[in-house]
Structures are given as C-alpha cells and as structure tokens.
Write an enzyme that holds these catalytic residues in place. Sequence first.
Site, PDB file in Angstrom:
ATOM      1  N   LYS A  13       0.829  -1.209   0.000  1.00 49.32           N
ATOM      2  CA  LYS A  13       0.000   0.000   0.000  1.00 49.32           C
ATOM      3  C   LYS A  13       0.861   1.257   0.000  1.00 49.32           C
ATOM      4  O   LYS A  13       0.615   2.184  -0.757  1.00 49.32           O
ATOM      5  CB  LYS A  13      -0.880   0.073   1.260  1.00 49.32           C
ATOM      6  N   ARG A  88      -9.627   0.951   9.069  1.00 47.33           N
ATOM      7  CA  ARG A  88      -9.239  -0.435   9.292  1.00 47.33           C
ATOM      8  C   ARG A  88     -10.353  -1.225   9.967  1.00 47.33           C
ATOM      9  O   ARG A  88     -10.182  -2.426  10.218  1.00 47.33           O
ATOM     10  CB  ARG A  88      -8.031  -0.455  10.221  1.00 47.33           C
ATOM     11  N   ARG A 124      11.683 -10.228   4.653  1.00 43.08           N
ATOM     12  CA  ARG A 124      12.740  -9.719   3.776  1.00 43.08           C
ATOM     13  C   ARG A 124      12.973  -8.225   4.049  1.00 43.08           C
ATOM     14  O   ARG A 124      14.099  -7.758   4.093  1.00 43.08           O
ATOM     15  CB  ARG A 124      12.370  -9.966   2.309  1.00 43.08           C
ATOM     16  N   ARG A 137      11.295  -2.065  11.987  1.00 38.36           N
ATOM     17  CA  ARG A 137      10.088  -1.646  12.697  1.00 38.36           C
ATOM     18  C   ARG A 137       9.836  -2.554  13.888  1.00 38.36           C
ATOM     19  O   ARG A 137       9.977  -3.766  13.776  1.00 38.36           O
ATOM     20  CB  ARG A 137       8.893  -1.725  11.734  1.00 38.36           C
ATOM     21  N   ARG A 148      -1.085  -9.071  13.242  1.00 34.82           N
ATOM     22  CA  ARG A 148      -1.585  -8.051  12.319  1.00 34.82           C
ATOM     23  C   ARG A 148      -2.393  -8.697  11.197  1.00 34.82           C
ATOM     24  O   ARG A 148      -3.428  -8.179  10.781  1.00 34.82           O
ATOM     25  CB  ARG A 148      -0.416  -7.229  11.751  1.00 34.82           C
TER      26      ARG A 148
HETATM   27  P1  ADP Z   1       0.853  -2.494   8.535  1.00 30.14           P
HETATM   28  O1  ADP Z   1       2.258  -2.696   8.018  1.00 30.14           O
HETATM   29  O2  ADP Z   1       0.457  -3.580   9.501  1.00 30.14           O
HETATM   30  O3  ADP Z   1      -0.134  -2.255   7.431  1.00 30.14           O
HETATM   31  P2  ADP Z   1       0.803   0.313   9.507  1.00 30.14           P
HETATM   32  O4  ADP Z   1       2.138   0.916   9.318  1.00 30.14           O
HETATM   33  O5  ADP Z   1      -0.310   0.799   8.640  1.00 30.14           O
HETATM   34  O6  ADP Z   1       0.931  -1.256   9.477  1.00 30.14           O
HETATM   35  O7  ADP Z   1       0.327   0.499  11.045  1.00 30.14           O
HETATM   36  C1  ADP Z   1       1.136   0.050  12.115  1.00 30.14           C
HETATM   37  C2  ADP Z   1       0.317  -0.055  13.409  1.00 30.14           C
HETATM   38  O8  ADP Z   1      -0.270   1.237  13.711  1.00 30.14           O
HETATM   39  C3  ADP Z   1      -0.882  -0.997  13.378  1.00 30.14           C
HETATM   40  O9  ADP Z   1      -0.521  -2.344  13.618  1.00 30.14           O
HETATM   41  C4  ADP Z   1      -1.734  -0.397  14.510  1.00 30.14           C
HETATM   42  O10 ADP Z   1      -1.205  -0.724  15.786  1.00 30.14           O
HETATM   43  C5  ADP Z   1      -1.556   1.084  14.321  1.00 30.14           C
HETATM   44  N1  ADP Z   1      -2.577   1.639  13.389  1.00 30.14           N
HETATM   45  C6  ADP Z   1      -2.339   2.235  12.179  1.00 30.14           C
HETATM   46  N2  ADP Z   1      -3.484   2.601  11.592  1.00 30.14           N
HETATM   47  C7  ADP Z   1      -4.477   2.235  12.442  1.00 30.14           C
HETATM   48  C8  ADP Z   1      -5.905   2.307  12.400  1.00 30.14           C
HETATM   49  N3  ADP Z   1      -6.534   2.848  11.338  1.00 30.14           N
HETATM   50  N4  ADP Z   1      -6.607   1.814  13.440  1.00 30.14           N
HETATM   51  C9  ADP Z   1      -6.001   1.282  14.508  1.00 30.14           C
HETATM   52  N5  ADP Z   1      -4.654   1.153  14.614  1.00 30.14           N
HETATM   53  C10 ADP Z   1      -3.902   1.628  13.596  1.00 30.14           C
END
Ligand code: ADP
Length: 195
Positions: A13, A88, A124, A137, A148
């Site tokens: 994304k 989400r 990776r 991260r 997740r």
């Molecule tokens: P991913 O790589 O899992 O898509 P993101 O970088 O988008 O992760 O988000 C990392 C973390 O930030 C999520 O696992 C969650 O803890 C928090 N987070 C991000 N966006 C949201 C959201 N819309 N609702 C709830 N938690 C969120």
Amino acid sequence: MKLVFLGPPGAGKGTQAAVVSKEYRIPHLSTGDMLRSEVAAGSQLGASIADDMQSGKLIADETISSVVAHRIALPDAAAGFLLDGYPRTVGQADFLESLLGSAKLDLAIELVVDPTVLIERIQRRAATALAAGGAVRADDNIESLRKRLSIYQTQTAPLTEHYQRKGLLFRLSGDAPVSDLSHEIIRRLALLRAW
Ligand code: ADP
C-alpha cells in the site's frame, strides 16, 4: 480526489500510495507513519499506544479517528488526500463517511496478496533494513505480523464488502510488479477524472 488504500501488512500500500500521491499531488496520509512519529517523539499519545503497536494490535477507533480528523482538516488536504492504513474497521469507515459528509470518497483501492507471500515480504523487509544498518520496525517480527494478519482478516477484510456495496471498490492483485500495479491504478483513476 479522495482515496483510501486497503490491503494487509506487506501488500505494498505504502509503495503504491507514494506513486499516486506524486501523480495527483495529494498528500499521502499513512496512519502507521503518523503513529510511529508520535511514538518516536515521546508524546502523550505516543506513550499510550506504543505497546499495542509493538504487539500488532489496533489502537482504539476513537483515538485514531481523532488523529485522522485533525490531519484531513489541514489545508494541504482540502483538495484531496490518500489514506493508507485508515479505515481499518467498519466503525472507522462509518466515522470517515460522517466526517466527509457530501465530499464523498472517490475510490477504495484494495491490494490483495496471499498471506504466505506477505510473511516472506515482511521478513525480507526487516532483513534488508538490518543489512543496510537501518532500524527494523518494532512490529516487524513474526509474532506481531501474525497478529496483524489475523486482525486484518477479522476486522479490516469486511471493508471489502462495505465499499463494494457502495460501488467504490477497486480490487487488484498485489502480486504483479510494482510498476505494473501503479499503471493499473493510475488507469483506473483516470476513469474517475473523466466523469
Ligand atoms: P501495517 O504494516 O500492519 O499495514 P501500519 O504501518 O499501517 O501497518 O500500522 C502500524 C500499526 O499502527 C498498526 O498495527 C496499529 O497498531 C496502528 N494503526 C495504524 N493505523 C491504524 C488504524 N486505522 N486503526 C487502529 N490502529 C492503527
């Protein structure tokens, strides 16, 4: 243009959102990045969400929705934006709709990728970051990743149907090469503009 990107962790994304953001000159709003900078800055919000983020849990709908509401009210988002990582949950999607009112979303772009591919990609990504001397991260480890992915299946996947019902869904396989995907997305967005 107001867009949301859907897709599990590792689907790509962020990569596609960056391309679209440049092409259409709309801000790329990644909720993960926003929250990681709160954690890094040691703000009160950051301190309250750090543990949940690290273990791969979602943070509360009200908390993230208020962050998003503030961000899209800033002047650079007035002409449009691209949300990556929000909504989400169905509750977040409903909140976004009430926030936008008549300035409706134009499209929800969903990248579909097989879970086994996702796990490989994220492992990776972490290994590459480490090899380059960079930081991994905090949530890019196998336990958080599984969490997740499972949260994605239960809480976020229902958004596919939600946006489909509204006639807003554009779903494509995230397995193709990055530039092929970008072309496909930009072609679809050009159709929107033609209306
Ligand atoms: P991913 O790589 O899992 O898509 P993101 O970088 O988008 O992760 O988000 C990392 C973390 O930030 C999520 O696992 C969650 O803890 C928090 N987070 C991000 N966006 C949201 C959201 N819309 N609702 C709830 N938690 C969120």
